[in-house]
Design an enzyme around this catalytic site. Structure first.
Site, PDB file in Angstrom:
ATOM      1  N   CYS A 228       5.457   7.710  15.097  1.00  0.00           N
ATOM      2  CA  CYS A 228       5.760   6.499  14.327  1.00  0.00           C
ATOM      3  C   CYS A 228       7.268   6.313  14.173  1.00  0.00           C
ATOM      4  CB  CYS A 228       5.063   6.537  12.970  1.00  0.00           C
ATOM      5  SG  CYS A 228       5.270   8.080  12.080  1.00  0.00           S
ATOM      6  N   HIS A 470       5.244   9.064   6.933  1.00  0.00           N
ATOM      7  CA  HIS A 470       4.987   8.031   7.938  1.00  0.00           C
ATOM      8  C   HIS A 470       6.205   7.113   8.008  1.00  0.00           C
ATOM      9  CE1 HIS A 470       2.881   5.229  10.452  1.00  0.00           C
ATOM     10  NE2 HIS A 470       2.919   4.272   9.559  1.00  0.00           N
TER      11      HIS A 470
END
Length: 1155
Positions: A228, A470
């Site tokens: 990510c 994330h």
């Protein structure tokens, strides 16, 4: 309680609270801390609305409505009831009611859309609603539940399966109020409905069947595992349109290779530009050289960005895109020291690609910049030595000379916490503006002809903590457009508040219901601080917005990209169609005599593992199952320019000994492929044939040697022949013959001689040895006088022959390492492997990297000879090392042993943890200056050369005789470290053990006594020790990190000056009276010089006396202590307590790279 759809059971879930409320939120009546003022009555609708339906912040109301349904004859109602239609926002609504519960012992109430027919496909409404159940005779008796939901064509109802327990609903009293909720079979239900405008198009969206391209015109990137962080950076660079255009300008048409990162980045950008669905980054990461383990390691975005820029810059050199990145991303800063009282300045101007800003201790971007350019005054003991002016007061700092068009700001959200002894994420509130003026941080001489005002283009966000989290990005693709959130494969529109304020970090605001915090979705712990915060900001200079965000058209993209991708799409579509039609077709493999003759190996051919197009590769056909054998034969014959009558197909079968051989010809050409496979086929999905071509034709018809004969008991047998040529070391097919069952093995020799062109009438006719190739590991000699039937020869068998060699020929071949017997060569084929050899010390050329096909059974000397022949060096001077499969580094040196073959070296039989990660197809090699036998008389010692105090370490492998002395190490050290003759005369060598000084080695100390458990150090003897006086003593010094049991760094010895008596006389030497009682403050100055550690780094060190008898309790020293006074025992140590910066911090893998 949670909202569910009709027909669904409500199941208690874990207590998870998202940081952003993107799904329906339920607020039970008793969950709110009620204020101390009278409760509104249920029929006071305005008061109730203010009380139970507070407006959600940052959302604009589109419409509101209140509707009450009077429910009568409760017990007579059907299982499911719907209330009257009412309007809100121009849409019909009604209450859905399950009087006896929706499969539960609770009354169930829902709010549903009331369209008579199915609502429009694109219809939706973002609704906040409350359902209130109340006694019509006493409005103070009430119960309510609240929910938020996005209604659409697929989710037309939402509410509460467990609204209220049935037994409680019909109880004689409702919570001690003297009357029931349902009284006289009647009760009221009121719906308070509020529709909000959807600012982003995804308010309370469940993202089922969400189409990023349809909703935003853009697509995301797929997450491969933990990529990510890469996805957020790539999207930022992609929407820096000038960067995308520059990447497109790299010429890659003739380097369209998946190992070329420029080409794969071009493809990725083009797919982001044209695809309708999320794009994979697998090609790109593969071109970086990343393996699976790299995909699952989160890396530093700044480092990745910098390396990616460097690679692209390299590829842009010599093209029209040269210097494009520097013009976009590079600014200049000046580091200076300016004297206060004299006109003197020392400065250096450097380029920067990004700026790292401190978050800790700063509230906003401006404070970080002020912190970055703050001026340090150098005065007192820290004065600056100005050439020509001596020691001067001065100002030291950094100032910017220019800022780039695209400004990348790295916010230092992750820092080392000395108190916790760990890396920590800083979640403090840190504000950054949408418009930023960088002019205040420019030098007075900077060019200000163009404003340095910047507009925010991107916010890269990290959500979580150091160990779990994330990454995603908020980007503004156009100059005056909206922000969008790029979260891996999903792209959604975002509000300015979502992009900016919600990523400032800091404490949550407006926490309701007295919550003690919000649950972090990654650590599952409650926290009052936001776990999502910006870690990288992208600003674009306002005056250059049109240049940076210019439109990238189809004409800007390399034409070969579209062509290649269209071809790939067509191939994918063709394969998809083939899969759909697979049941209609069958794979047909055909091997010919040409394949057999070109193939070197077992059987007639290899059906897998041969490159398509090779002469030895059989051809595969995709044929309709309904076509006939005759039609297939005509197709194959036409490819060979033969008449269909000249060929016939032999079915190949898988024998029990795992060979594949021709078994019988198919005589019925009218049989369909499907029928033939049913009758002759094996379990394999492929149907395999050998193609026989008739050698003679009579009256236009082929003549087959096995044509029906009167004596079927002596019918001809189809035999394939292979020739082992000892001179060329090859084993290849030469064709086939037919021989009768009762003929003898020796009767095949004339046919073989004729086939090979060896005249039987010549005096030089060779004697042949015949072998049957039964299976891979079974090659048996054949008896010439046995019949073929006795030898159990059948159709499709393979006979290998070779010339019988003389003793002289055998000896010559053996000396060259060649095989003299077909069986030996078959064994080689069975055990052959391709081994990759690379130099242990890498060169700048690939010429020294090569692969060799070797036998697993080769001894060390045999494969060493092959490598020596390839390198043109004496094989006795080559040393090999195994390869670590995890990191590709050298694992361990291979010992020369006559009892170990190549495969035992590469794949040890009794594998342990230590060699389980060893490659079995590669070795490192070194070409030594001496033979291995001479090397056996030597000993390799690792010697660490310590310079610049103790701050610089270089470790060398020094080769000395096993019976040598320590003095023998010095020539090798001098050569490898590049030391002059004067320096090498003042070297001492000492041993360290467990991070501490162990002992100094004399020049005549035997190297045989040096064990592998100590570390050898060599250093230049300090000048103060060379001029030491009588009475001076040496103390052993070591480094530790908080605890003395955690040593690190290079241990050393330090000179202690003796103490003066009360009359100022030195105990040892009256001439040194100037050092009277040297306090530790002065000792530290000598220590700084001795260690080479200076400035702030030295100031962080704490010093302690560590006594052997009380090792765990260091005695920390103050500036007023006298080291010579506190040092009492000869085995006391001086400890330097400071952080071990060499240890790994955090759960990071190897440093990131792009090949």
């Amino acid at each position: 309680m949670d909202p569910v759809e009709p027909g669904d059971m409500l199941i208690d879930d874990y207590d998870v609270v998202d940081e952003k409320q993107e799904v329906a939120i339920i607020t039970p009546e008793d969950s709110v801390d009620e204020p101390d003022h009278p409760e509104p009555l249920a029929d006071d609708y305005e008061a109730m609305k203010l009380r139970i339906l507070p407006q959600l912040p940052d959302l604009e109301i589109e419409a509101e409505a209140v509707h009450t349904w009077n429910i009568e004859a409760y017990r007579s109602l059907s299982r499911k009831e719907r209330g009257p239609i009412f309007q809100c926002g121009g849409y019909p609504w009604r209450i859905l009611f399950f009087p006896s519960g929706n499969n539960v012992d609770f009354a169930s109430f829902y709010l549903e859309q009331g369209f008579e027919e199915k609502p429009p496909d694109d219809w939706y409404a973002c609704v906040q609603f409350v359902l209130v159940l109340w006694n019509k005779n006493d409005p103070s008796i009430r119960l309510h539940h609240t929910a938020n939901h996005r209604y659409n064509v697929d989710e037309g109802d939402w509410g509460f399966t467990r609204f209220v327990e049935l037994r409680k609903l019909f109880a004689a009293q409702w919570e001690g109020r003297g009357r029931p909720m349902v009284e006289n079979e009647a009760v009221n239900i009121t719906a308070y409905v509020r529709i909000y405008k959807d600012p982003t198009g995804v308010l309370w969206h469940n993202f089922i069947n969400y189409d990023s391209k349809k909703e935003t015109g853009m697509v995301g990137l797929k997450n491969q595992g933990a990529t990510c962080y890469l996805n957020s950076l790539l999207q930022s660079l992609y929407f820096t349109n000038a960067f995308r255009k520059a990447v497109y300008q790299i010429p890659t048409e003739h380097e369209a290779d998946r190992a070329n990162s420029a080409w794969t980045l071009q493809r990725l950008f083009y797919l982001l530009q044209t695809n309708d669905t999320a794009v994979s980054t697998q090609e790109l990461t593969a071109s970086f050289g990343w393996e699976t383990r790299h995909i699952f390691e989160q890396q530093d975005v700044q480092e990745l960005s910098r390396i990616l820029m460097e690679r692209m810059e390299e590829r842009m050199k010599g093209t029209k895109a040269e210097n494009a990145l520097a013009k976009m991303f590079v600014g200049k800063m000046k580091t200076y020291i300016s004297c206060i009282n004299v006109d003197y300045e020392s400065s250096r101007i450097e380029d920067f690609w990004d700026i790292q800003l401190n978050v800790s201790g700063n509230r906003n971007l401006d404070e970080s910049f002020r912190d970055y350019v703050q001026v340090e005054t150098m005065d007192g003991e820290n004065k600056y030595f100005a050439e020509g002016y001596g020691l001067q007061d001065a100002k030291k700092g950094v100032i910017f000379e220019s800022f780039p068009q695209v400004l990348h700001l790295q916010l230092k959200r992750f820092e080392y916490d000395f108190n916790r002894d760990a890396m920590m994420k800083i979640n403090d509130r840190y504000e950054f503006p949408e418009i930023f003026d960088a002019a205040p941080y420019l030098s007075a001489d900077a060019d200000r002809s163009e404003p340095y005002t910047y507009q925010l283009h991107g916010v890269l966000v990290h959500s979580g903590d150091l160990n779990a989290g994330h990454y995603y990005a908020y980007l503004k693709p156009t100059k005056d457009g909206h922000f969008y959130k790029f979260d891996d494969d999903r792209v959604t529109r975002a509000t300015p508040k979502e992009a900016l304020e919600e990523n400032f970090g800091g404490d949550y605001t407006n926490m309701v219901n007295g919550n003690s915090g919000i649950r972090n979705p990654y650590t599952r712990t409650l926290s009052t601080k936001r776990s999502m915060s910006a870690y990288m900001l992208v600003y674009i200079r306002q005056s250059r917005l049109d240049d940076i965000l210019l439109e990238v058209t189809e004409g800007d993209t390399p034409s070969h990209l579209a062509k290649q991708l269209n071809e790939e799409k067509a191939l994918i579509e063709r394969k998809r169609k083939e899969r759909e039609e697979q049941h209609l077709y069958m794979q047909m493999g055909v091997v010919t005599d040409e394949n057999f003759k070109a193939f070197q190996g077992f059987d007639l051919c290899a059906w897998e593992g041969i490159e398509p197009g090779s002469e030895a590769a059989p051809k595969t056909y995709r044929i309709l199952r309904t076509s006939t054998i005759g039609e297939f034969a005509r197709t194959v014959a036409a490819e060979k320019n033969l008449a269909a009558e000249q060929v016939r197909l032999w079915v190949m079968v898988n024998r029990q000994n795992k060979t594949t051989r021709p078994d019988q010809p198919i005589e019925n050409s009218e049989m369909t492929i499907d029928e033939a496979f049913t009758k002759y086929g094996s379990r394999d999905k492929a149907f395999r044939f050998w193609l026989e071509v008739a050698k003679t034709v009579e009256d236009g018809k082929p003549v087959w040697p096995d044509a029906p004969a009167l004596d079927r008991s002596n019918a001809p047998i189809l035999i394939f022949l292979k020739y082992f040529d000892a001179d060329t070391q090859s084993l290849k097919g030469v064709g086939h013959i037919y021989a009768k069952k009762h003929s003898k093995v020796g009767d095949m020799v004339p046919s073989i001689l004729q086939l090979m062109g060896w005249s039987s009438g010549s005096t030089t006719v060779p004697t042949l040895a015949l072998y049957e190739e039964i299976k891979h590991s079974m090659i048996e000699p054949m008896k010439p006088k046995s019949t073929l039937q006795q030898a159990e020869i059948q159709d499709g068998d393979i006979v290998c022959f070779q010339k019988v060699l003389s003793e002289k020929e055998v000896s010559a071949l053996q000396q060259s390492g060649s095989y003299t017997d077909a069986r030996e060569f078959y064994d080689y084929l069975l055990n052959r492997v391709t081994i990759q050899f690379n130099p242990k010390v890498p060169n700048n050329t690939d010429a020294d990297c090569f692969g060799l096909v070797l036998s697993k059974r080769m001894s060390y000397d045999q494969f060493s000879a092959k490598v020596g022949e390839r390198l043109g060096v004496d094989p006795t001077h080559i040393r090999f090392s195994t390869v670590n499969s995890t990191n590709g580094k050298s694992k361990q040196i291979v010992k020369r042993s006559p009892n170990q073959n190549l495969w035992q070296i590469l794949s040890p039989q009794f594998s342990t943890y230590n060699n389980s990660n060893q490659r079995n197809d590669a070795l490192y090699y070194e070409v030594l200056d001496m033979s291995l036998s001479e090397l056996d008389t030597k000993k390799i010692l690792k010697l660490t050369w310590v310079s610049e105090g103790v701050t610089k370490e270089e470790t060398f492998d020094i080769l000395v005789a096993k019976n040598g002395i320590v003095a023998d190490l010095l020539p090798g050290l001098q050569k490898k470290a590049g030391l002059d003759d004067e320096t090498i005369q003042n070297i001492r060598i000492y041993e360290g053990h467990a991070g501490k000084f162990y002992k100094q080695l004399s020049a005549d100390y035997s190297v045989a006594s040096i064990t592998e458990f100590v570390v050898l150090y060599a250093e230049r003897i300090p000048e103060e020790e060379q001029s030491a006086e009588d009475g001076d003593r040496l103390i052993s010094v070591f480094h530790f990190d908080k605890e003395t049991s955690k040593p690190h760094g290079v241990p050393f010895r330090f000179l202690i000056k003796p103490v003066c008596d009360t009359k100022g006389r030195m105990f040892s030497n009256p001439q040194l009276i100037s050092l009277q009682d040297e306090t530790f403050k002065d000792t530290k100055q000598r220590l700084s010089k001795r260690t080479g550690i200076k400035g702030k780094q030295f100031d962080k060190i704490k010093f302690a006396l560590v006594q052997r008898h009380n090792f765990s309790k260091p005695i920390y020293l103050t500036d007023d202590d006298v080291l010579a006074d506190v040092y009492s025992a000869h085995d006391d140590l001086l400890g330097l307590d400071h952080v071990n910066k060499t240890r790994s911090i955090g759960a990071k893998g190897d440093s990131i790279f792009i090949r």
